[in-house]
Design a protein around this motif. Structure first.
Motif, PDB file in Angstrom:
ATOM      1  N   ARG A   1      30.103  64.335 -29.508  1.00 47.82           N
ATOM      2  CA  ARG A   1      29.001  64.913 -30.451  1.00 47.82           C
ATOM      3  C   ARG A   1      29.089  64.703 -31.833  1.00 47.82           C
ATOM      4  O   ARG A   1      30.444  64.582 -32.353  1.00 47.82           O
ATOM      5  CB  ARG A   1      29.247  66.282 -30.330  1.00 47.82           C
ATOM      6  N   ILE A   2      28.336  64.181 -32.622  1.00 50.78           N
ATOM      7  CA  ILE A   2      28.354  63.866 -34.066  1.00 50.78           C
ATOM      8  C   ILE A   2      27.219  64.745 -34.546  1.00 50.78           C
ATOM      9  O   ILE A   2      26.258  64.321 -34.491  1.00 50.78           O
ATOM     10  CB  ILE A   2      28.198  62.382 -34.281  1.00 50.78           C
ATOM     11  N   GLY A   3      27.811  65.253 -35.432  1.00 47.65           N
ATOM     12  CA  GLY A   3      26.493  66.310 -36.199  1.00 47.65           C
ATOM     13  C   GLY A   3      25.697  66.959 -35.366  1.00 47.65           C
ATOM     14  O   GLY A   3      26.231  67.736 -34.343  1.00 47.65           O
ATOM     15  N   THR A   4      24.262  66.853 -35.439  1.00 50.51           N
ATOM     16  CA  THR A   4      23.591  67.634 -34.657  1.00 50.51           C
ATOM     17  C   THR A   4      23.131  66.977 -33.356  1.00 50.51           C
ATOM     18  O   THR A   4      22.231  66.985 -32.472  1.00 50.51           O
ATOM     19  CB  THR A   4      22.427  67.731 -35.297  1.00 50.51           C
ATOM     20  N   TYR A   5      23.846  65.752 -32.998  1.00 52.02           N
ATOM     21  CA  TYR A   5      23.498  64.993 -31.875  1.00 52.02           C
ATOM     22  C   TYR A   5      24.724  65.002 -30.890  1.00 52.02           C
ATOM     23  O   TYR A   5      25.953  64.721 -31.542  1.00 52.02           O
ATOM     24  CB  TYR A   5      23.011  63.519 -32.240  1.00 52.02           C
ATOM     25  N   SER A   6      24.571  64.971 -29.713  1.00 52.35           N
ATOM     26  CA  SER A   6      25.368  64.538 -28.646  1.00 52.35           C
ATOM     27  C   SER A   6      25.028  63.015 -28.366  1.00 52.35           C
ATOM     28  O   SER A   6      23.857  62.476 -28.450  1.00 52.35           O
ATOM     29  CB  SER A   6      25.611  65.253 -27.361  1.00 52.35           C
ATOM     30  N   TYR A   7      26.020  62.220 -28.049  1.00 49.16           N
ATOM     31  CA  TYR A   7      25.652  60.749 -27.806  1.00 49.16           C
ATOM     32  C   TYR A   7      26.423  60.370 -26.594  1.00 49.16           C
ATOM     33  O   TYR A   7      27.539  60.909 -26.210  1.00 49.16           O
ATOM     34  CB  TYR A   7      26.036  59.868 -28.896  1.00 49.16           C
ATOM     35  N   THR A   8      25.919  59.293 -25.755  1.00 44.77           N
ATOM     36  CA  THR A   8      26.498  58.710 -24.689  1.00 44.77           C
ATOM     37  C   THR A   8      26.381  57.130 -24.895  1.00 44.77           C
ATOM     38  O   THR A   8      25.409  56.636 -24.795  1.00 44.77           O
ATOM     39  CB  THR A   8      26.313  58.959 -23.331  1.00 44.77           C
ATOM     40  N   VAL A   9      27.420  56.419 -24.977  1.00 45.98           N
ATOM     41  CA  VAL A   9      27.321  55.024 -25.086  1.00 45.98           C
ATOM     42  C   VAL A   9      27.204  54.306 -23.629  1.00 45.98           C
ATOM     43  O   VAL A   9      27.998  54.849 -22.890  1.00 45.98           O
ATOM     44  CB  VAL A   9      28.594  54.315 -25.834  1.00 45.98           C
ATOM     45  N   HIS A  10      26.254  53.585 -23.429  1.00 46.99           N
ATOM     46  CA  HIS A  10      26.192  53.080 -22.092  1.00 46.99           C
ATOM     47  C   HIS A  10      25.939  51.231 -22.280  1.00 46.99           C
ATOM     48  O   HIS A  10      25.217  51.043 -23.265  1.00 46.99           O
ATOM     49  CB  HIS A  10      25.022  53.652 -21.400  1.00 46.99           C
ATOM     50  N   GLY A  11      26.246  50.396 -21.338  1.00 49.54           N
ATOM     51  CA  GLY A  11      25.802  49.247 -21.062  1.00 49.54           C
ATOM     52  C   GLY A  11      25.646  48.678 -22.492  1.00 49.54           C
ATOM     53  O   GLY A  11      26.711  48.290 -23.370  1.00 49.54           O
ATOM     54  N   ALA A  12      24.354  48.363 -23.079  1.00 48.12           N
ATOM     55  CA  ALA A  12      24.033  47.552 -24.144  1.00 48.12           C
ATOM     56  C   ALA A  12      23.471  48.486 -25.155  1.00 48.12           C
ATOM     57  O   ALA A  12      22.695  48.357 -26.203  1.00 48.12           O
ATOM     58  CB  ALA A  12      22.994  46.443 -23.958  1.00 48.12           C
ATOM     59  N   GLY A  13      23.685  50.034 -25.011  1.00 45.99           N
ATOM     60  CA  GLY A  13      23.023  50.901 -25.860  1.00 45.99           C
ATOM     61  C   GLY A  13      23.697  52.123 -25.952  1.00 45.99           C
ATOM     62  O   GLY A  13      24.823  52.248 -25.548  1.00 45.99           O
ATOM     63  N   CYS A  14      22.654  53.021 -26.288  1.00 45.91           N
ATOM     64  CA  CYS A  14      23.464  54.281 -26.708  1.00 45.91           C
ATOM     65  C   CYS A  14      22.265  55.604 -26.441  1.00 45.91           C
ATOM     66  O   CYS A  14      21.072  55.297 -26.569  1.00 45.91           O
ATOM     67  CB  CYS A  14      23.815  54.952 -27.983  1.00 45.91           C
ATOM     68  N   ARG A  15      22.629  56.743 -25.977  1.00 41.26           N
ATOM     69  CA  ARG A  15      21.704  57.774 -25.720  1.00 41.26           C
ATOM     70  C   ARG A  15      21.806  59.011 -26.466  1.00 41.26           C
ATOM     71  O   ARG A  15      23.383  59.236 -26.547  1.00 41.26           O
ATOM     72  CB  ARG A  15      21.662  58.195 -24.242  1.00 41.26           C
ATOM     73  N   PHE A  16      21.125  59.368 -27.375  1.00 45.73           N
ATOM     74  CA  PHE A  16      21.268  60.330 -28.354  1.00 45.73           C
ATOM     75  C   PHE A  16      20.358  61.832 -27.967  1.00 45.73           C
ATOM     76  O   PHE A  16      19.401  61.508 -27.459  1.00 45.73           O
ATOM     77  CB  PHE A  16      20.968  60.113 -29.616  1.00 45.73           C
ATOM     78  N   VAL A  17      20.918  62.829 -27.917  1.00 47.31           N
ATOM     79  CA  VAL A  17      20.368  64.206 -27.503  1.00 47.31           C
ATOM     80  C   VAL A  17      20.615  64.970 -28.820  1.00 47.31           C
ATOM     81  O   VAL A  17      21.553  65.385 -29.217  1.00 47.31           O
ATOM     82  CB  VAL A  17      20.644  64.810 -26.382  1.00 47.31           C
ATOM     83  N   SER A  18      19.365  65.328 -29.518  1.00 45.14           N
ATOM     84  CA  SER A  18      19.524  66.251 -30.540  1.00 45.14           C
ATOM     85  C   SER A  18      19.782  67.892 -30.071  1.00 45.14           C
ATOM     86  O   SER A  18      19.657  67.941 -28.863  1.00 45.14           O
ATOM     87  CB  SER A  18      18.112  66.260 -31.298  1.00 45.14           C
ATOM     88  N   ASP A  19      20.226  68.589 -30.830  1.00 45.43           N
ATOM     89  CA  ASP A  19      20.564  69.936 -30.647  1.00 45.43           C
ATOM     90  C   ASP A  19      19.121  70.743 -29.947  1.00 45.43           C
ATOM     91  O   ASP A  19      19.221  71.632 -29.118  1.00 45.43           O
ATOM     92  CB  ASP A  19      20.685  70.872 -32.012  1.00 45.43           C
ATOM     93  N   ASN A  20      17.957  70.114 -30.305  1.00 49.11           N
ATOM     94  CA  ASN A  20      16.761  70.795 -29.734  1.00 49.11           C
ATOM     95  C   ASN A  20      16.247  69.961 -28.343  1.00 49.11           C
ATOM     96  O   ASN A  20      15.305  70.367 -27.944  1.00 49.11           O
ATOM     97  CB  ASN A  20      15.583  70.872 -30.843  1.00 49.11           C
ATOM     98  N   GLY A  21      17.251  69.085 -27.900  1.00 45.80           N
ATOM     99  CA  GLY A  21      16.845  68.514 -26.734  1.00 45.80           C
ATOM    100  C   GLY A  21      16.210  67.225 -26.666  1.00 45.80           C
ATOM    101  O   GLY A  21      16.129  66.676 -25.324  1.00 45.80           O
ATOM    102  N   ILE A  22      15.761  66.840 -27.696  1.00 44.14           N
ATOM    103  CA  ILE A  22      15.034  65.506 -27.914  1.00 44.14           C
ATOM    104  C   ILE A  22      16.021  64.399 -27.634  1.00 44.14           C
ATOM    105  O   ILE A  22      16.852  64.254 -28.447  1.00 44.14           O
ATOM    106  CB  ILE A  22      14.086  65.392 -29.261  1.00 44.14           C
ATOM    107  N   GLU A  23      15.320  63.488 -26.635  1.00 45.11           N
ATOM    108  CA  GLU A  23      16.322  62.347 -26.272  1.00 45.11           C
ATOM    109  C   GLU A  23      15.911  61.114 -26.907  1.00 45.11           C
ATOM    110  O   GLU A  23      14.686  60.786 -26.749  1.00 45.11           O
ATOM    111  CB  GLU A  23      16.405  62.188 -24.688  1.00 45.11           C
ATOM    112  N   VAL A  24      16.748  60.319 -27.577  1.00 48.30           N
ATOM    113  CA  VAL A  24      16.473  58.857 -28.113  1.00 48.30           C
ATOM    114  C   VAL A  24      17.470  58.086 -27.482  1.00 48.30           C
ATOM    115  O   VAL A  24      18.666  58.194 -27.484  1.00 48.30           O
ATOM    116  CB  VAL A  24      16.368  59.096 -29.534  1.00 48.30           C
ATOM    117  N   ASP A  25      16.913  57.248 -26.474  1.00 50.84           N
ATOM    118  CA  ASP A  25      17.884  55.982 -25.747  1.00 50.84           C
ATOM    119  C   ASP A  25      17.478  55.002 -26.504  1.00 50.84           C
ATOM    120  O   ASP A  25      16.321  54.584 -26.475  1.00 50.84           O
ATOM    121  CB  ASP A  25      17.572  56.277 -24.320  1.00 50.84           C
TER     122      ASP A  25
END
Length: 133
Positions: free
Chosen positions: A52-76
Motif C-alpha cells: 500500500r502506498i498512500g491511498t492505493y494498494s498495488y500489485t506488481v505483475h508480469g509487465a505491469g501493475c494493478r492499483f486499487v484506490s481506497d474507494n475501490g477503483i481499479e487501474v491496471d
C-alpha cells in the motif's frame, strides 16, 4: 451512438485515473521517474511486489501493475519496453466495472471509443493502446 459516448467517457476516465495514480506514486516514492520504474523497484526487492502506498494498494505483475484506490477503483496498466503505459480493452473494462456506479461496455464500443480519441491515444501494438506523448 450513446453507448460509444459512454465508452468514450470510460476511456477518458481511465486515462485521468492512470495519470492520478502516476502522480501519486511519484510523490510517494521519490526515486520514481515514471510508473514503470515500479517494476524495477519490485524486482530488485527495494519495494514489495504487493503493498500500500498512500491511498492505493498495488500489485506488481508480469509487465505491469494493478492499483486499487481506497474507494475501490481499479487501474491496471502494463508497461511497454520503453517504459510507457499501455492498456488493452480488458483493463478498460475492469476499470469501468470497479467504478462506484459500474459501467459495463462491449469491446466493440470500447474499440470505437479508442479510435475516436486518436490522436490522444494510439495503438502501440494490436489491441494495446497508450496515451500519445
Amino acid at each position: 451512438m450513446e453507448r460509444v459516448e459512454t465508452a468514450r467517457d470510460l476511456v477518458l476516465g481511465y486515462v485521468r485515473a492512470l495519470n492520478t495514480v502516476d502522480e501519486a506514486m511519484r510523490v510517494a516514492l521519490p526515486p520514481l521517474d515514471r510508473l514503470a520504474d515500479l517494476l524495477g523497484l519490485a524486482r530488485s526487492r527495494r519495494i514489495s511486489r504487493s503493498d500500500r502506498i498512500g491511498t492505493y494498494s498495488y500489485t506488481v505483475h508480469g509487465a505491469g501493475c494493478r492499483f486499487v484506490s481506497d474507494n475501490g477503483i481499479e487501474v491496471d496498466v502494463d508497461f511497454a519496453a520503453d517504459g510507457s503505459n499501455v492498456f488493452d480493452l480488458w483493463r478498460l473494462r475492469q476499470y469501468g466495472l470497479s467504478l462506484p456506479e459500474p459501467l459495463e461496455v462491449t469491446d466493440d464500443d470500447l474499440r470505437a471509443a479508442v479510435r475516436s480519441l486518436q490522436p490522444l491515444l494510439n495503438e502501440v501494438r494490436p489491441g494495446w493502446f497508450g496515451v500519445a506523448g
